[in-house]
Design a protein around this motif. Structure first.
Motif, PDB file in Angstrom:
ATOM      1  N   ILE A  27      74.297  35.860  70.093  1.00 55.29           N
ATOM      2  CA  ILE A  27      74.751  35.989  68.702  1.00 55.29           C
ATOM      3  C   ILE A  27      75.430  34.674  68.360  1.00 55.29           C
ATOM      4  CG2 ILE A  27      76.242  37.221  67.100  1.00 55.29           C
ATOM      5  CD1 ILE A  27      75.886  39.697  68.891  1.00 55.29           C
ATOM      6  N   ALA A  35      74.804  40.479  64.118  1.00 59.53           N
ATOM      7  CA  ALA A  35      75.317  41.016  65.370  1.00 59.53           C
ATOM      8  C   ALA A  35      74.976  42.498  65.507  1.00 59.53           C
ATOM      9  CB  ALA A  35      76.824  40.808  65.448  1.00 59.53           C
ATOM     10  N   ASP A 242      69.857  35.006  67.756  1.00 62.81           N
ATOM     11  CA  ASP A 242      69.638  35.433  66.375  1.00 62.81           C
ATOM     12  C   ASP A 242      69.193  34.264  65.496  1.00 62.81           C
ATOM     13  OD1 ASP A 242      72.155  34.177  66.457  1.00 62.81           O
ATOM     14  OD2 ASP A 242      73.201  35.787  65.383  1.00 62.81           O
TER      15      ASP A 242
END
Length: 260
Positions: A27, A35, A242
């Protein structure tokens, strides 16, 4: 109000109970929405990265809260092996800490000391004011805190690989996490994480960790390489982030639909 509060089991206990390698994602965006999406996707763990991401202490706290409703275990990586920062990250409620750039047993020992209250270590006492003990809702936190924590140190340089046996022998190091990117750079092979010499160094460190009875993980965004490391015996791995997923898929869509 429910009382008492029981903290989740730490990552080392999760690894001990696991029947397969634990797979996770970074993250790095700082977005609590991202998240939650990652944590709810079905991964075993997530890395809240405080080293290469623009995270304040408040951001770390927000991200820990965002993922707390899901089964993925959060680990938090610090920007540096620093006693004061370790104390702060612990007080934020980070139960599982990753310390980057640990090149020697002495540096590993300093990290261990920062994780624990006296007499074992040097952690400052302030849990009654902190999320770590849920503001004193966790019974006997001061005497049981060590049981709720795990420490992972990173082996990510040629020097650390050379000193791997000594690092692995440090009591209180629960796991090592190998960073092939920085390792490659330290070997004069920057950007070549899959160079045979880098892969050999990673595999040699995996073998040493298994021999020492310590958990070992590795970062590998190349999925074939990640599988090869899992086949070699790693206990946990990170396979994506991410921000990289968003960037890569956005560019692929733009290339498909917007190029002339």
């Amino acid at each position: 109000m429910p009382f008492p509060v029981e903290l989740p089991k730490p990552f080392n206990a999760q690894l001990a109970d696991a029947s397969r390698p634990q797979v996770g994602m970074w993250i790095s965006s700082g977005s609590s929405v991202a998240a939650e999406i990652v944590a709810s996707a079905g991964f075993d763990w997530v890395l809240v990265d405080g080293e290469h991401s623009p995270y304040s202490l408040e951001t770390i706290t927000t991200l820990l809260r965002a993922v707390s409703a899901y089964d993925a275990t959060p680990m938090v990586r610090l920007p540096v092996n620093d006693t004061v920062l370790i104390k702060q990250y612990l007080d934020l409620g980070g139960q599982n800490l990753m310390i980057p750039m640990v090149d020697s047993a002495q540096e590993a020992e300093a990290a261990v000391a920062a994780m624990h209250y006296p007499p074992r270590g040097v952690r400052g006492v302030g849990s009654a004011l902190a999320r770590s003990s849920r503001w004193n809702a966790v019974p006997n936190y001061l005497t049981t805190a060590s049981e709720t924590l795990s420490l992972t140190v990173q082996i990510e340089s040629a020097e650390a690989v050379k000193n791997a046996d000594e690092i692995l022998a440090v009591d209180g190091v629960d796991a090592v996490f190998i960073g092939p990117s920085d390792l490659a750079a330290s070997m004069g092979l920057i950007g070549q994480q899959q160079h045979p010499d880098v892969v050999d160094a990673v595999n040699a460190t995996i073998a040493k960790a298994k021999e020492a009875g310590k958990f070992v993980g590795v970062n590998a965004f190349n999925l074939d390489q990640a599988q090869a490391y899992m086949d070699a015996g790693v206990d946990f791995t990170l396979i994506a982030a991410d921000v990289s997923l968003l960037a890569n898929h956005s560019r692929a869509l733009a290339e498909k639909f917007c190029s002339e």
